[in-house]
Design an enzyme around this catalytic site. Structure first.
Site, PDB file in Angstrom:
ATOM      1  N   GLU A   1       0.809  -1.218   0.000  1.00  0.00           N
ATOM      2  CA  GLU A   1       0.000   0.000   0.000  1.00  0.00           C
ATOM      3  C   GLU A   1       0.852   1.282   0.000  1.00  0.00           C
ATOM      4  O   GLU A   1       0.808   2.078   0.921  1.00  0.00           O
ATOM      5  CB  GLU A   1      -0.947  -0.025   1.204  1.00  0.00           C
ATOM      6  CG  GLU A   1      -1.968  -1.138   1.093  1.00  0.00           C
ATOM      7  CD  GLU A   1      -2.872  -1.270   2.287  1.00  0.00           C
ATOM      8  OE1 GLU A   1      -4.074  -1.549   2.085  1.00  0.00           O
ATOM      9  OE2 GLU A   1      -2.406  -1.099   3.426  1.00  0.00           O
TER      10      GLU A   1
ATOM     11  N   GLU B   1      -4.438 -10.301   0.639  1.00  0.00           N
ATOM     12  CA  GLU B   1      -5.288 -10.122   1.816  1.00  0.00           C
ATOM     13  C   GLU B   1      -6.726 -10.419   1.389  1.00  0.00           C
ATOM     14  O   GLU B   1      -7.185  -9.934   0.352  1.00  0.00           O
ATOM     15  CB  GLU B   1      -5.197  -8.697   2.373  1.00  0.00           C
ATOM     16  CG  GLU B   1      -3.822  -8.328   2.919  1.00  0.00           C
ATOM     17  CD  GLU B   1      -3.743  -6.890   3.422  1.00  0.00           C
ATOM     18  OE1 GLU B   1      -4.799  -6.318   3.766  1.00  0.00           O
ATOM     19  OE2 GLU B   1      -2.628  -6.350   3.467  1.00  0.00           O
TER      20      GLU B   1
END
Length: 1012
Positions: A443, A514
């Protein structure tokens, strides 16, 4: 302030005097001690762990004296154990944030009030160490540090979670020495370390000194190639030395037998080559390790060698030529008392738990873990997605300024900092067999700097695929992704991953780095994902977010222990309980979500073939081993009683193969109403992570024999005619031979249920739609609250009753349920029937308002409060733990005896818990068996607790809950599923209570169990 260079805000200075990164190893004096892997057995290793003198300053500008000088008086300083995180020792501010920077976003600048921790340690150096080069190694320091040795500046380093090594030979002396370290909480590197975690600081991993020969082997890179279908392996050991030296390499198998020995003089660069015929290959199921010993001068280095090939062919992820599914979890370094300082036994506990729950993959989110963790993954058998210590998530939330989320990734001034984080990870971990992917962080946007990281990684180690989720093409404007080998997604829905798998233009394997956010009561969508993942070769699996709750052990002022989360320490900003999102508690007790994951990931699939005739289909979902290590115990039950049982063999079923297995039973000719076949697959052998007899998975099959049976005789009421119904105002009393009930015609509810004078209700029964929101309800909860589901009020329009000729009493009520300031959201009719035995039948018909689009209901059912002492629970249905419509793979059909307290799942953030999906009947009673029996022909969701939904809704911590004396019972037509929407897709439609019309039948019967 002491006079030092302000490196912590200088992008041109990432280190001073730090050695270039190398592979992890400890030099030993002989092969035997090297084989042990125990650092303390090396005379060339000296730990600096232990008690240091410590002084904390709120800001680095308050450090005025030259504390690092040899004559500095530190006697009044505190004592602090190293390694540790200083916030866990009472210094500074404990703070949890998910992605927002805990300081103003102005890269590369950090606050002037930058906390500083001063560390000083005196130690003696042996003569054996004095005669060699001496290197000091810090395996993890957050966030940056300055080092002095005997009053002289030795170096600077940043990059928290990879080693920093310094040659301090010229500064150390025989006898007593003093080292001093100044650790700063923030530096420009903190912009790249914005992971979702508690913000810890300090020397949090091991510190030690290594003595090295002046000329020694500095780095080793083991490279493998294969020929003839893995029947031949070549190991090329690339060496870097500090000068000209003779090196002998010996490769041994797991039994200690020599496989090959090579001797060579190396001057700077050289390669040792080994040829291995018929190598035993390494994989997570059979983690076979050879051992390479490098002898040079007086040193012996040891490296694990796992012969393994990772490849991608036609979009399929292959290990050793076999398609593999990555069944993983994301794991942070997290300890409830030590923070990010992780003892080795804690690592072992994590990995053993994972193996026992059928997990084969770990993503080291979001930084490299301790090198010993990697060694354990080699030995225990785990595939590791090794992730660089890189996340600048807060850039995306700080405001769209100069490039927004991609700002740092596209800024050439940050390129060196980005690339270095890949370099230090890869160089340290390049020899670990467990690594199957390199991850370029998490991220952080995606631009030129990430591309530079990936290109360097591929050039250095082309044998391992490169992964980075931030480059997914679904992010608008992503640049080229040719440097990445895997398509990676976070929290993609089942529909989205199936669409990718079916798209022939997509040529890369998809990895869910994820998915299925395991926060609180969840996740509830695991099976839906894995049905699709198994269906398509291009889908290679994923890692559930995440392994452990990150609660910190704390206690209230009254001394009540609890686990704290963001905001509990007055930290601002914070992200509350978003760190309580794991499959296990902080002290590693499995949540029911982990049990669910175990069942879904099971490496053995059992399907019905012709179950009444004993035929089942067994599929081996292991990738490399057959089922010879598995035993199967089976039992056949008829109407709840075991009538046959035995053990069967499944040996010989090859990986990815299936076989029809015949169980040696016959169904009795006399027949029964219901049959249940239960199979338990267990391990025959003890392993490092589980005892023999460990259950790998189970399966159940239910069927009816199809014969006509006489219905079971109902209990005949004594003195059937003795039923007296009387209305007193708005109260209707109904009395029989051994029971007395009361019904309020105004509010349309049961007010009393009793038998033999024992009252079974502590409060009126009423309809209920509210549940205490789970963490995964956090988004839909706002819609529920807007509609007033939490404050629902029942309005009864009309109640009427009659006593029939058969002696029963029928009551009919028309009602609606709504909230203040809102239109009613549902209307219904409830028909109650009390028969002469005292049993109460309810049939409720519901119409949900359709004039406007309402959010789905949390639940619908009847809520009862039973008096104090109603503690015993017996039920037939699924157990032994909680289950929901989308979270029920890990429970099995049976009859269970428990207590109200034991039905409670104590989540750190109180929420809906403990429900039992698919219950056939349940009895809640006192220990003498006096209570209520509930049953429904269609099954129901059953819940008994000492906490009402409003209690759980209001409380933010478990210690805030006040246990009620009465027992709250919910008998639900349906309960909506739990899903994973705290950070995943919305709850799937089939799991929502979204029906516009439905009927619910229920029987409530006062019983004395011993008389039944």
């Amino acid at each position: 302030m002491i006079q030092i260079d302000k490196y912590w805000e200088d992008l041109n200075v990432l280190q001073v005097n730090r050695q270039s990164p190398r592979a992890y190893y400890i030099p030993y004096a002989d092969e035997q001690s090297a084989k042990s892997g125990k650092r303390g057995q090396s005379p060339y290793y000296q730990t600096l762990n232990g008690s240091w003198k410590f002084q904390y300053h709120r800001t680095v500008h308050a450090v005025e004296e030259a504390f690092y000088e040899e004559a500095a008086d530190i006697s009044a300083w505190d004592d602090l154990i190293v390694p540790s995180c200083w916030q866990m020792k009472g210094y500074d501010q404990l703070q949890y944030t998910n992605f927002n920077y805990p300081f103003p976003c102005d890269p590369p600048y950090v606050p002037e009030d930058n906390p500083a921790g001063l560390y000083v340690r005196e130690f003696n150096l042996s003569q054996e160490m004095t005669d060699k080069e001496r290197h000091i190694v810090f395996e993890g320091v957050n966030a940056c540090f300055y080092l002095w040795v005997n009053g002289k500046f030795a170096g600077y380093s940043q990059g928290s979670r990879v080693p920093a090594e310094f040659d301090v030979s010229a500064l150390l002396r025989e006898g007593k020495n003093r080292i001093a370290v100044m650790v700063l909480k923030w530096c420009d590197g903190s912009y790249l370390e914005d992971q979702d975690l508690w913000r810890y600081t300090g020397i949090f991993r091991d510190v030690y000194i290594l003595a090295r020969d002046t000329i020694h082997v500095r780095d080793v890179f083991n490279k493998q190639t294969f020929e003839d279908g893995f029947r031949k392996a070549a190991l090329a050991v690339e060496l870097e030395t500090t000068g000209c030296i003779e090196v002998r390499g010996e490769l041994k198998d797991a039994q200690g037998n020599s496989v090959g020995s090579v001797r060579q003089v190396v001057d700077g660069k050289g390669t040792l080559r080994f040829e291995v015929a018929d190598p035993i290959l390494w994989n997570a199921e059979r983690p076979y390790l050879y051992r390479l010993y490098i002898h040079s001068g007086g040193e012996v280095l040891s490296f694990p060698v796992g012969f393994k090939q990772v490849a991608i062919e036609d979009g399929v992820f292959l290990i050793n030529g076999q398609a593999v599914k990555l069944k993983g979890v994301n794991r942070h370094d997290s300890h409830p008392v030590l923070g990010q300082t992780i003892p080795i036994n804690h690592m072992i506990k994590d990995l053993a738990l994972m193996k026992r729950h059928n997990i084969n993959t770990v993503r080291t989110s979001h930084y490299p873990n301790d090198s010993r963790f990697m060694e354990l993954c080699n030995e225990y058998g785990f595939y590791v997605i090794d992730e660089a210590d890189l996340e600048c998530h807060g850039i995306g939330s700080a405001g769209d300024f100069h490039g927004g989320f991609h700002r740092l990734s596209r800024d050439p001034e940050w390129k060196a900092a980005f690339v270095e984080r890949a370099v230090r990870m890869v160089e340290r971990d390049k020899n670990h067999p467990c690594v199957v992917m390199w991850s370029m962080g998490n991220e952080s946007g995606y631009e030129a700097n990430h591309i530079a990281m990936a290109e360097w990684t591929r050039s250095r180690d082309a044998s391992i695929p490169v992964h980075y989720e931030g480059a997914a093409p679904h992010y608008e404007g992503s640049p080229q992704v040719d440097c990445l080998d895997v398509e990676s997604r976070m929290y993609a829905s089942v529909e989205q991953i199936e669409a990718y798998a079916r798209d022939e233009k997509q040529t890369k394997p998809m990895f869910l780095c994820e998915y299925s956010h395991a926060m609180g009561n969840g996740p509830g969508d695991l099976l839906d994902y894995w049905k699709v993942i198994y269906r398509y070769p291009k889908l290679i699996g994923g890692c559930v977010w995440e392994w452990s709750d990150h609660g910190i052990q704390a206690q209230t002022e009254a001394g009540t222990p609890y686990y704290a989360y963001g905001g509990d320490f007055g930290d601002t900003p914070n992200d509350g309980n978003f760190c309580i999102d794991g499959l296990v508690t902080p002290d590693r007790k499995p949540h029911t979500g982990l049990l669910e994951l175990k069942k879904v990931l099971a490496p053995i699939r059992i399907e019905a073939e012709n179950v009444p005739n004993g035929e089942i289909k067994v599929t081996n979902l292991y990738d490399f081993i057959d089922l010879s290590h598995v035993g199967v115990f089976w039992k056949l039950e008829a109407d709840g009683k075991v009538i046959r049982q035995g053990q069967s063999e499944v040996a010989g079923i090859a990986p990815h193969a299936s076989r029809i297995v015949r169980l040696p039973y016959t169904v009795p000719a006399e027949g029964a109403e219901d049959y249940v076949l239960t199979l338990s697959c267990w391990s025959k052998e003890e392993t490092a992570w589980a005892a023999a007899g460990h259950e790998i998975t189970f399966e159940q099959f239910e069927w009816k024999d199809g014969l006509q049976h006489e219905p079971a005789p109902e209990r005949k009421p004594i003195l059937k005619a003795f039923v007296l119904a009387k209305q007193h105002g708005q109260e209707l009393t109904i009395e029989g031979f051994d029971f007395a009930h009361a019904f309020n015609l105004i509010d349309g509810s049961l007010h009393r249920v009793s038998r033999h004078g024992v009252d079974m209700l502590g409060a009126p029964a009423r309809f209920s739609i509210w549940r205490a929101p789970t963490d995964n309800d956090m988004h839909v909860k706002e819609k529920w609250l807007e509609e007033g589901y939490d404050r629902a009020i029942t309005k009864v329009y009309q109640s009427e009753w009659e006593q029939t000729e058969e002696g029963s009493v029928d009551i009919r009520c028309r009602f609606s349920i709504g909230a203040v300031s809102r239109f009613a959201f549902l209307r219904g009719e409830a028909c109650w029937k009390v028969d002469p035995s005292g049993a109460i039948d309810l049939l409720v018909t519901i119409q949900v308002q359709e004039e406007r689009e309402l959010p789905y209901l949390p639940r619908f059912g009847l809520r009862l409060a039973m008096p104090q002492g109603m503690e015993e629970v017996e039920y037939a249905g699924f157990g032994p733990h909680e289950s929901y419509i989308d979270k029920r793979q890990s429970v099995r059909r049976g009859q269970f005896l428990t207590t109200v307290d034991d039905m409670f799942e104590n989540y750190i953030m109180p929420q809906e818990n403990g429900s039992r999906y698919g219950t056939q009947w349940a009895i809640v009673s006192n220990e003498q068996g006096m209570g209520l029996r509930f049953s429904s022909p269609e099954g129901f969701s059953f819940h008994a607790s000492h906490y009402a939904p409003e209690d759980l809704t209001k409380a933010a911590h478990s210690w805030e809950l006040a246990k009620r004396k009465e027992t709250i019972v919910h008998l639900d037509y349906k309960m909506s599923g739990v899903g994973s929407n705290s950070c995943g897709p919305e709850l799937l439609e089939p799991y929502r209570l979204n029906e516009k019309a439905f009927r619910f039948g229920l029987r409530v019967n006062p019983v004395f169990k011993e008389d039944e």
